[in-house]
Scaffold this motif. Structure first.
Motif, PDB file in Angstrom:
ATOM      1  N   LEU A   1       0.889  -1.102  -0.028  1.00 16.27           N
ATOM      2  CA  LEU A   1       0.306  -0.127  -0.287  1.00 16.27           C
ATOM      3  C   LEU A   1       1.211   1.256   0.091  1.00 16.27           C
ATOM      4  N   PHE A   2       2.162   1.111   1.201  1.00 10.20           N
ATOM      5  CA  PHE A   2       2.900   2.267   0.837  1.00 10.20           C
ATOM      6  C   PHE A   2       3.275   2.900  -0.734  1.00 10.20           C
ATOM      7  N   GLN A   3       4.152   1.304  -1.038  1.00 12.78           N
ATOM      8  CA  GLN A   3       4.471   1.860  -2.439  1.00 12.78           C
ATOM      9  C   GLN A   3       3.925   2.297  -3.303  1.00 12.78           C
ATOM     10  N   GLN A   4       2.623   2.456  -3.713  1.00 16.77           N
ATOM     11  CA  GLN A   4       1.402   2.005  -3.940  1.00 16.77           C
ATOM     12  C   GLN A   4       0.814   4.160  -4.294  1.00 16.77           C
ATOM     13  N   LEU A   5       1.339   3.928  -2.845  1.00 15.11           N
ATOM     14  CA  LEU A   5       0.611   6.159  -2.084  1.00 15.11           C
ATOM     15  C   LEU A   5       1.950   6.379  -2.214  1.00 15.11           C
TER      16      LEU A   5
ATOM     17  N   TRP B   1      11.446   0.877  20.160  1.00 19.51           N
ATOM     18  CA  TRP B   1      12.480   2.148  20.804  1.00 19.51           C
ATOM     19  C   TRP B   1      13.844   1.640  19.458  1.00 19.51           C
ATOM     20  N   LEU B   2      14.377   2.245  18.711  1.00 19.54           N
ATOM     21  CA  LEU B   2      15.046   2.087  17.903  1.00 19.54           C
ATOM     22  C   LEU B   2      15.650   2.400  16.487  1.00 19.54           C
ATOM     23  N   ALA B   3      17.220   3.002  16.286  1.00 20.15           N
ATOM     24  CA  ALA B   3      17.004   3.959  15.864  1.00 20.15           C
ATOM     25  C   ALA B   3      17.136   3.421  14.561  1.00 20.15           C
ATOM     26  N   ASP B   4      16.970   4.564  13.098  1.00 18.19           N
ATOM     27  CA  ASP B   4      16.130   4.181  12.062  1.00 18.19           C
ATOM     28  C   ASP B   4      17.040   3.420  10.938  1.00 18.19           C
ATOM     29  N   ASP B   5      18.102   2.544  11.393  1.00 14.66           N
ATOM     30  CA  ASP B   5      19.210   1.918  10.591  1.00 14.66           C
ATOM     31  C   ASP B   5      18.889   0.111  11.077  1.00 14.66           C
ATOM     32  N   GLN B   6      17.836   0.142  12.057  1.00 12.19           N
ATOM     33  CA  GLN B   6      17.874  -1.323  12.428  1.00 12.19           C
ATOM     34  C   GLN B   6      16.695  -1.900  11.982  1.00 12.19           C
ATOM     35  N   ALA B   7      16.692  -3.470  12.248  1.00 11.04           N
ATOM     36  CA  ALA B   7      15.786  -3.797  10.635  1.00 11.04           C
ATOM     37  C   ALA B   7      14.611  -3.926  11.183  1.00 11.04           C
ATOM     38  N   ASP B   8      13.850  -4.210  12.551  1.00  8.78           N
ATOM     39  CA  ASP B   8      12.680  -3.645  12.684  1.00  8.78           C
ATOM     40  C   ASP B   8      12.357  -2.532  13.290  1.00  8.78           C
ATOM     41  N   SER B   9      12.802  -1.562  12.839  1.00  8.23           N
ATOM     42  CA  SER B   9      12.582   0.206  12.537  1.00  8.23           C
ATOM     43  C   SER B   9      11.189   0.301  12.029  1.00  8.23           C
ATOM     44  N   ASN B  10      10.488   0.806  12.745  1.00  9.28           N
ATOM     45  CA  ASN B  10       8.852   0.610  11.924  1.00  9.28           C
ATOM     46  C   ASN B  10       9.439   1.958  10.536  1.00  9.28           C
ATOM     47  N   GLU B  11      10.284   3.140  11.841  1.00  8.71           N
ATOM     48  CA  GLU B  11      10.679   4.387  11.465  1.00  8.71           C
ATOM     49  C   GLU B  11      11.406   3.802   9.569  1.00  8.71           C
TER      50      GLU B  11
ATOM     51  N   LEU C   1      10.818   0.828   7.504  1.00  7.50           N
ATOM     52  CA  LEU C   1       9.865  -0.009   6.817  1.00  7.50           C
ATOM     53  C   LEU C   1       9.279   1.521   6.081  1.00  7.50           C
ATOM     54  N   VAL C   2       8.769   2.650   6.921  1.00  9.79           N
ATOM     55  CA  VAL C   2       7.986   3.756   6.130  1.00  9.79           C
ATOM     56  C   VAL C   2       9.051   4.359   5.727  1.00  9.79           C
ATOM     57  N   LYS C   3      10.165   4.830   5.888  1.00 10.91           N
ATOM     58  CA  LYS C   3      11.411   5.182   4.694  1.00 10.91           C
ATOM     59  C   LYS C   3      11.097   4.772   3.550  1.00 10.91           C
ATOM     60  N   ALA C   4      11.604   3.154   3.388  1.00 15.11           N
ATOM     61  CA  ALA C   4      12.016   2.360   2.445  1.00 15.11           C
ATOM     62  C   ALA C   4      10.520   2.369   1.293  1.00 15.11           C
ATOM     63  N   SER C   5       9.082   2.232   1.833  1.00 13.41           N
ATOM     64  CA  SER C   5       8.932   1.967   1.806  1.00 13.41           C
ATOM     65  C   SER C   5       7.358   3.220   0.995  1.00 13.41           C
ATOM     66  N   LEU C   6       7.141   4.337   1.868  1.00 10.27           N
ATOM     67  CA  LEU C   6       6.418   5.652   1.336  1.00 10.27           C
ATOM     68  C   LEU C   6       6.737   6.734   1.474  1.00 10.27           C
ATOM     69  N   LEU C   7       7.989   6.916   2.339  1.00 14.75           N
ATOM     70  CA  LEU C   7       8.925   8.461   1.778  1.00 14.75           C
ATOM     71  C   LEU C   7       9.348   8.322   0.688  1.00 14.75           C
ATOM     72  N   GLN C   8       9.153   7.632  -0.366  1.00 14.94           N
ATOM     73  CA  GLN C   8       9.971   7.193  -1.405  1.00 14.94           C
ATOM     74  C   GLN C   8       8.968   7.991  -2.961  1.00 14.94           C
ATOM     75  N   ASN C   9       9.910   8.135  -4.092  1.00  9.50           N
ATOM     76  CA  ASN C   9       9.120   8.509  -5.693  1.00  9.50           C
ATOM     77  C   ASN C   9       8.425  10.345  -4.896  1.00  9.50           C
ATOM     78  N   ARG C  10       6.692  10.198  -4.951  1.00 11.01           N
ATOM     79  CA  ARG C  10       6.672  11.477  -4.979  1.00 11.01           C
ATOM     80  C   ARG C  10       6.449  12.256  -3.501  1.00 11.01           C
ATOM     81  N   ALA C  11       6.310  10.431  -2.815  1.00  9.98           N
ATOM     82  CA  ALA C  11       6.244  11.114  -1.491  1.00  9.98           C
ATOM     83  C   ALA C  11       7.605  11.373  -0.698  1.00  9.98           C
TER      84      ALA C  11
END
Length: 230
Positions: free
Chosen positions: A48-52, A71-81, A83-93
């Motif tokens: 969904l994020f990639q499409q959005l 409570w993890l820095a955004d370079d940690q695999a289990d960080s939601n941040e 994930l969001v930066k990799a899948s949503l805050l891309q392309n136009r977003a």
């Protein structure tokens, strides 16, 4: 209260859901000059994020934050941040503003004071997308945590630190009262297992045993459940 939107598969759900979110965000920008979107992590929303992220939208007027994060820095695999930066805050977003729920502190319980002002100053959200665990938790409002009463309280702060006993990591979570301060509230679910949990949540009203009930059975708020069978 709950309204169920049933889709045969995730592809159909994501197409409809992305279009609906774009319409909500566009309307907010048109009416108020900005839009605020709250999302959740996990595997379910990634497509969904990639499409959005490819939507034609004034993303520079959109603020995005999370319903909760580990409570993890955004370079940690289990960080939601992460994930969001990799899948949503891309392309136009990529032009959207992102508000992190993480700060440099040894613990969520000491770091929460740095995160709280970031969320407390935000106006009413335009859309919140929640997920749901097999135990009925949503955001990081875990039934097993000592902080569940605080998280569900009507006078709770905008964010709180949480330490679940059945899941790893300390968490930062938006409170129920802050999450429900939104113009549109969605619950995104995929798979028959999640439908079973949803049915269980609707069959009783004990919110502390299944915190998602606090939203699904809210007397004034309609939760749009976006459910796909697979």
């Amino acid at each position: 209260m709950m309204h169920l939107n049933h889709f045969a598969d995730s592809a159909a759900l994501n197409k409809q859901f992305a279009a609906q979110l774009v319409e909500i965000l566009q309307q907010a920008i048109s009416q108020r000059g900005e839009a605020i979107l709250v999302v959740s992590g996990g595997r379910t929303p990634q497509a969904l994020f990639q499409q959005l992220s490819q939507a034609d939208l004034a993303w520079d007027k959109v603020t995005i934050t999370l319903a909760d994060d580990r409570w993890l820095a955004d370079d940690q695999a289990d960080s939601n941040e992460r994930l969001v930066k990799a899948s949503l805050l891309q392309n136009r977003a990529a032009n959207a503003k992102f508000i992190s729920l993480y700060a440099k502190a040894d613990s969520a319980f000491t770091g929460v004071t740095a995160v709280l002002p970031r969320i407390a100053v935000l106006p009413t959200f335009d859309a919140v997308i929640l997920g749901m665990g097999e135990d009925g938790h949503t955001a990081s409002l875990f039934p097993c945590s000592e902080q569940i009463n605080e998280g569900l309280a009507e006078d709770a702060p905008a964010v709180l630190a949480v330490k679940p006993s059945t899941a790893p990591y300390e968490r930062i979570s938006l409170s129920k009262s802050r999450l429900e301060n939104t113009r549109h509230l969605f619950l995104h679910l995929v798979g028959a297992g999640k439908k079973t949990v949803l049915d269980q949540a609707m069959a009783d009203n004990d919110v502390k045993s299944m915190p998602i009930r606090a939203f699904l059975q809210h007397p004034q708020l309609t939760v749009e459940v976006m459910y796909a069978e697979h």
